[in-house]
Write an enzyme that holds these catalytic residues in place. Structure first.
Site, short mmCIF file in Angstrom:
data_model
loop_
_atom_site.label_atom_id
_atom_site.label_comp_id
_atom_site.label_asym_id
_atom_site.label_seq_id
_atom_site.Cartn_x
_atom_site.Cartn_y
_atom_site.Cartn_z
N ALA A 14 3.45 31.09 -12.81
CA ALA A 14 4.80 31.36 -11.76
C ALA A 14 5.42 32.45 -13.97
CB ALA A 14 5.76 30.05 -11.62
N GLY A 16 5.49 35.00 -15.37
CA GLY A 16 6.17 36.16 -15.42
C GLY A 16 7.50 36.53 -15.18
N ARG A 20 11.94 43.73 -13.10
CA ARG A 20 12.37 44.83 -11.76
C ARG A 20 13.52 43.74 -11.65
NH1 ARG A 20 8.18 47.51 -8.56
NH2 ARG A 20 7.20 45.43 -8.87
N THR A 86 -3.50 37.37 -15.32
CA THR A 86 -3.26 36.45 -13.97
C THR A 86 -4.64 35.37 -14.26
OG1 THR A 86 -4.85 37.61 -13.26
CG2 THR A 86 -2.41 37.57 -12.32
N GLY A 145 -5.09 45.58 -6.25
CA GLY A 145 -6.23 45.17 -6.05
C GLY A 145 -7.66 45.65 -4.92
N ARG A 320 29.08 18.75 3.44
CA ARG A 320 28.94 19.05 2.08
C ARG A 320 27.89 18.14 2.16
NH1 ARG A 320 33.48 18.72 -1.90
NH2 ARG A 320 32.05 18.60 -3.22
N TYR A 353 40.02 15.30 4.44
CA TYR A 353 39.10 16.14 3.43
C TYR A 353 38.76 14.73 3.61
CZ TYR A 353 36.46 15.47 -0.94
OH TYR A 353 35.45 15.23 -1.56
N SER A 392 48.48 10.32 11.24
CA SER A 392 48.63 11.90 10.58
C SER A 392 49.04 11.97 8.94
CB SER A 392 49.12 12.99 11.95
OG SER A 392 48.66 13.08 12.74
N SER A 410 51.59 7.26 10.20
CA SER A 410 51.82 8.88 9.70
C SER A 410 52.67 8.97 8.61
CB SER A 410 52.14 9.98 10.45
OG SER A 410 53.63 9.73 11.14
C1 UD1 Z 1 -2.51 41.58 -9.21
C2 UD1 Z 1 -4.21 41.20 -8.37
C3 UD1 Z 1 -3.99 42.91 -7.71
C4 UD1 Z 1 -3.49 41.97 -6.89
C5 UD1 Z 1 -2.07 41.89 -6.99
C6 UD1 Z 1 -1.00 42.07 -5.51
C7 UD1 Z 1 -4.64 40.92 -11.04
C8 UD1 Z 1 -5.34 41.79 -12.11
N1 UD1 Z 1 -4.32 41.20 -10.17
O1 UD1 Z 1 -1.38 42.47 -9.30
O2 UD1 Z 1 -5.54 42.49 -7.87
O3 UD1 Z 1 -3.54 43.03 -5.26
O4 UD1 Z 1 -1.80 40.27 -7.66
O5 UD1 Z 1 -0.11 41.45 -5.62
O6 UD1 Z 1 -4.97 39.47 -10.51
N2 UD1 Z 1 1.06 36.41 -13.76
C9 UD1 Z 1 1.41 35.09 -14.86
N3 UD1 Z 1 1.06 35.00 -16.06
C10 UD1 Z 1 0.60 36.50 -15.94
C11 UD1 Z 1 0.35 37.54 -15.72
C12 UD1 Z 1 1.24 36.74 -14.17
O7 UD1 Z 1 2.15 34.17 -14.17
O8 UD1 Z 1 -0.09 36.38 -17.35
C13 UD1 Z 1 1.88 35.82 -12.42
C14 UD1 Z 1 3.15 36.43 -12.00
O9 UD1 Z 1 4.13 35.60 -12.15
C15 UD1 Z 1 2.50 37.08 -10.54
C16 UD1 Z 1 1.42 36.68 -9.82
O10 UD1 Z 1 0.83 36.45 -11.26
O11 UD1 Z 1 3.87 35.56 -9.71
C17 UD1 Z 1 0.76 38.38 -10.28
O12 UD1 Z 1 1.46 38.71 -11.52
P1 UD1 Z 1 1.34 40.14 -10.80
O13 UD1 Z 1 1.42 40.68 -12.86
O14 UD1 Z 1 2.24 40.70 -10.26
O15 UD1 Z 1 -0.42 41.45 -10.76
P2 UD1 Z 1 -0.40 42.67 -10.32
O16 UD1 Z 1 -0.59 43.37 -10.97
O17 UD1 Z 1 0.80 42.95 -9.64
#
Ligand code: UD1
Ligand code: CA
Length: 454
Positions: A14, A16, A20, A86, A145, A320, A353, A392, A410
């Site tokens: 998590a 990244g 986008r 990754t 991949g 709530r 309330y 009331s 009331s």
């Molecule tokens: C990756 C896979 C690909 C697969 C795809 C599926 C690799 C090299 N490629 O590609 O084969 O089909 O996911 O969606 O693994 N992240 C980090 N740190 C990093 C890089 C990534 O925490 O240094 C996290 C990102 O936040 C994300 C996840 O790893 O949640 C995947 O990274 P992302 O860059 O989206 O991989 P893809 O290029 O989509």
């Protein structure tokens, strides 16, 4: 289904940025079903009772760590300062996995739909293979991949950017999830280099490295829908629609009636009992449990609350966090309840309330009653006993107590405690002036006629 009885750990990527999403909020904190995406990934393997949950954080790390630990204070967050791929990301979990003897499943924080039984199948496949990758067949392999299989053996994974035309034609793709023995995975990752089209350390190099060491790899297949990752707001909205559809059918399968399912919105953890009836346009925020046979009427909004059996809520009610309704309680239209227990069979039927309060069983709270709980700085509690009758438009100025079986007239402003069985009147005494009403009207009419005549 789990063939091995080895303990398992989850490593959730998590770090990244999620460029986008075009957002100041880290991607994995965007909500799906009322909770951050990363929480879905954390819970995916809950039934496997993971011994450790490690989340690799980076972009917006502080905020992500806060959300992770709010959900599970035993989760371990490790920081990846630079997003080098990754494989590099998983390697950051090495220290957190030290001394752990068991399997690791790598998941992505932005991929919320992976099913528990899919993870169990991955672990089961570990009985015969050292590395297990989760794959899926797709008509649009795009930039995924590619899994290069030889029979049941996974020979290697080729990233789209690095693939030959022949490899690009493969439609069995990498979801990104992987399971392996913790120690051997870390070991293999140390051998991963970054000599590829992206200059990144790929987790996907692991199967080929494993094969080179005489270990075996395989792929388990799942439905493409499970591996759906979220990269844009449009994908987030599409994922929310899928999530809601699944929750609606789950609620109905479990015995709740949804009169207009498409208009009812659930959270990740909404629990509806048997024969609960939900009318159109109801929103459930996080943390709601509704017991059997309760009715949630149209246009109500509930979060962080508990609705007892056979209770009725709404139409147009707002519950709530901390609202606790006893069995057969009734909350009517334009009533807001916060941090308050409403006793069994008690009624708050109109325009009220009730906050920071306890209302005893069988009490009736008249229309327009307000618990004045806030003095501008502090919050104070209101306690109403059993079988009390609040007239009331009573203002209950907290802190204040109304005893069992007591009444308020009331329009009263109640500023001091009312003993059990008493009647409290806290309003100006009424005075009648004989004939004055008729004389006043006559005078005003005459005045109007005179002005017209001018
Ligand atoms: C990756 C896979 C690909 C697969 C795809 C599926 C690799 C090299 N490629 O590609 O084969 O089909 O996911 O969606 O693994 N992240 C980090 N740190 C990093 C890089 C990534 O925490 O240094 C996290 C990102 O936040 C994300 C996840 O790893 O949640 C995947 O990274 P992302 O860059 O989206 O991989 P893809 O290029 O989509
Ligand atoms: Ca991705």
């Amino acid at each position: 289904m789990q063939a091995t009885n080895r303990p398992c750990a989850l490593v959730i990527l998590a770090a990244g940025q999620g460029t986008r999403m075009n957002s100041d909020l880290p991607k994995v904190l965007h909500p799906l079903g009322g909770v951050p995406l990363v929480v879905h990934a954390m819970d995916a393997g809950a039934a496997l009772e993971p011994a450790r949950r490690v989340v690799v954080i980076g972009h917006g790390g502080g905020a992500v760590e806060g959300a992770v630990r709010a959900h599970d204070e035993t989760a371990i967050c490790v920081t990846q300062t630079e997003q080098l791929g990754t494989g590099h990301a998983v390697l950051q979990a090495a220290d957190a996995l030290a001394g752990f003897d068991g399997d690791v499943i790598v998941l992505y924080g932005d991929t919320p739909f992976v099913r528990e039984d899919t993870l169990a199948r991955m672990l089961a496949a570990r009985a015969a293979h050292d590395v297990v990758v989760l794959g899926f067949e797709t008509a649009n392999p795009g930039r995924y991949g590619r899994l290069v299989m030889e029979g049941e053996h996974l020979d290697r994974i080729v990233e789209a950017k690095d693939a030959t035309p022949d490899e690009l034609a493969i439609t069995f793709c990498n979801s990104g999830l992987m399971a392996a023995d913790a120690e051997s995975l870390i070991d293999l990752l140390k051998a991963v280099g970054n000599d590829n089209a992206s200059g990144e350390y790929y987790l996907t190099d692991v199967p080929a490295l494993a094969a080179a060491r005489g270990l075996t790899a395989t792929a388990v297949a799942c439905d493409e829908a499970e591996t759906l990752g979220i990269n844009t707001r449009a994908e987030l909205a599409a994922a929310e629609a899928l999530f809601q559809r699944a929750k609606r059918s789950e609620a109905m399968q479990n015995g709740a009636t949804l009169v207009a399912p498409d208009t009812v919105f659930f959270a990740h953890d909404t629990h509806l009992g048997r024969d609960v009836m939900v009318e159109p346009n109801v929103v459930f925020g996080p943390g709601v449990t509704v017991e059997n046979d309760a009715v949630i009427r149209a246009f109500s909004h509930l979060e962080g609350c508990h609705v007892g059996a056979r209770a009725t809520v709404g139409p147009y009610a707002r519950l709530r966090p901390g609202a606790e309704l006893g069995n057969e309680a009734r909350i009517g239209n334009f009533v807001e309840v916060k941090a308050a227990e409403i006793g069994e069979g008690a009624k708050v039927n109109h325009l009220s309330y009730i906050g920071d309060a306890a209302i005893g069983a069988g009490s009736n709270i008249g229309a327009g009653t307000i618990t004045c709980n806030y003095d501008g700085v502090f919050k104070h509690r209101t306690q109403v006993g059993r079988n009390a009758f609040i007239g009331s438009n009573t203002m209950l100025v907290a802190p204040v107590r109304v005893g069992d079986g007591a009444m308020t007239g009331s329009g009263s402003v109640i500023t001091s405690d009312v003993p059990a069985g008493d009647l409290a009147l806290g309003r100006a005494k009424q005075v009648n002036k004989p004939g004055l009403g008729a004389r006043l009207i006559a005078r005003l009419r005459a005045l109007k006629a005179e002005r017209r005549g001018r």
